[in-house]
Design a protein around this motif. Sequence first.
Motif: not given
Length: 280
Positions: A1-25
């Motif tokens: 999982m290459n999730l970057k610079d994110s906070w308070d997320v669940s079930g999110s990942g792959d190459s996602a970045e800059l997520l905040y309060e998300t689920f399954a993104v």
Amino acid sequence: MNLKDSWDVSGSGDSAELLYETFAVTGHAARCFFSAGGNNCRETWYSDWAINSSYVFGCVSLKNKQYCILNKQYTKEEYEKLVPAIKKHMDKMPYEDKKGRVYKFGEFFPPELSAYAYNEAFAFPWYPKTKEEVLAEGWRWREPQKRQYQITIPSKDLPDHIRDVKNSITEEIIGCAHAAGQIGSPICNEQCTTAFRITPTELDFYRRMNIALPRLCPNCRSAERLKWRNNFTLWHRNCMCNQRGHFHADKSCPNEFETTFRPEKPEIIYCSDCYKAEYL
């Protein structure tokens, strides 16, 4: 999982970045806020299941879309003018729940607006609460549905071994062992269905695997399985390895780490280095 610079997320990942309060993104998502579900989406706000979409606000199930508000298409210029106005309005006239908690722009949707009661949502098995605790928070609690199944065989009368089970079991309505009048308490907080049936496909599986028939309904079975997992609490522990031949020679391992195994549990806990040296 290459999730970057994110906070308070669940079930999110792959190459996602800059997520905040998300689920399954997931996917190559970026700058997604207060949203649930979505893939390869960018600049999504308060949205659900935005697929390959960007610059959407308060939308549901959009695919290959841009510049939408409440699932309505706008031009780029209209979108960039309306969204700041909506954010300002959310701050000026915030939502207030029954307990007086205020939700302005920048907060995820209030639990009070959930389509599900707390004890039927994903949160319940991971963060169990009593009915009293849930109601004290101002959330909903779903009472068990009254069912009038005509049970033809209680689970206590099922054969102990699968070889003794007849094909006619697929025609029976089996009483769940958690239901009133059987083993355990008549009060069950697992959304017990009180009864269940065995399908021919299930019966074939149990016979091939040499497994006894279940005594609990599907909901209660799922709850019992979840009880075997560790809680979402981290404990500071020392490695318990004192094996010679590891990197710490004839001394106890000095490594410390965080683990979900409580100190009072009987399991022997190793650090990753000692575990690999011992078993790999």
